[in-house]
Design a protein around this motif. Structure first.
Motif, PDB file in Angstrom:
ATOM      1  N   ASP A 158      -2.202   4.760  -5.314  1.00  0.00           N
ATOM      2  CA  ASP A 158      -3.630   4.551  -4.224  1.00  0.00           C
ATOM      3  C   ASP A 158      -3.621   5.271  -2.754  1.00  0.00           C
ATOM      4  N   TYR A 167       0.881  -1.311   0.509  1.00  0.00           N
ATOM      5  CA  TYR A 167      -0.203  -0.171  -0.095  1.00  0.00           C
ATOM      6  C   TYR A 167       0.639   0.762   0.115  1.00  0.00           C
ATOM      7  N   ASP A 174      -7.348   2.340  -0.959  1.00  0.00           N
ATOM      8  CA  ASP A 174      -8.032   1.176  -1.521  1.00  0.00           C
ATOM      9  C   ASP A 174      -6.827  -0.194  -0.336  1.00  0.00           C
ATOM     10  N   GLU A 191      -7.797  -2.203   1.757  1.00  0.00           N
ATOM     11  CA  GLU A 191      -8.615  -4.202   2.027  1.00  0.00           C
ATOM     12  C   GLU A 191      -7.396  -5.077   2.297  1.00  0.00           C
TER      13      GLU A 191
END
Length: 149
Positions: free
Chosen positions: A96, A91, A99, A101
């Motif tokens: 991004d 991440y 996101d 998740e």
């Protein structure tokens, strides 16, 4: 109770009432770290937590700027959740900013590649040990002091 380990700088005040995430060394080193941390804070629902490992030897390398290992005994009620370290690293490197998740979970899945977020501030009674190391290389340390609480 869960034993956790957090590595900090020599001047870090573990007992402080506040933690300023903008003073993290990662804020300077990783572009958009603070913005990505804000996204994590929204999921965790606070920015008042201490990041810790589930094993003393869990990190891939030692950071010269963080020679102090604190050993804490934490009640499960003080744990906000767990982070998948590999997904967090992915991440951080991604473009991004939303996101997350699979990065944060409320329950522990494995001790291998997870970190734990501990509610802060906390009672001093959770502090069990302070170890100070001389970090000679990112993969080598020498214990120079240990204090039991």
């Amino acid at each position: 109770m869960l034993t956790v380990y957090t590595w900090q700088g020599i001047d870090f005040d573990l007992k402080s009432e506040t933690l300023d995430q903008s003073k993290s060394r990662y804020a300077d080193a990783v572009p958009c770290y603070l913005r990505k941390l804000e996204s994590l804070n929204k999921i965790v629902r606070t920015n008042k937590y201490l990041w810790a490992f589930l094993r003393s030897d869990q990190h891939q390398y030692f950071e010269i700027c963080k020679p102090v290992e604190w050993v804490l005994e934490v009640a499960k009620s003080e744990i906000l959740g767990y982070l998948d370290n590999n997904k967090w690293e992915q991440y951080l490197r991604s473009e991004d900013h939303q996101d997350l998740e699979g990065v944060f979970q409320k329950e522990i899945i494995t001790k291998r590649d997870q970190s734990v977020l501990i509610r802060h501030p906390f009672k001093e009674t959770i502090i069990k040990r302070k170890r100070v190391y001389k970090i000679t290389h990112p993969k080598e340390t020498e214990l120079i002091d240990e204090i039991e609480f």
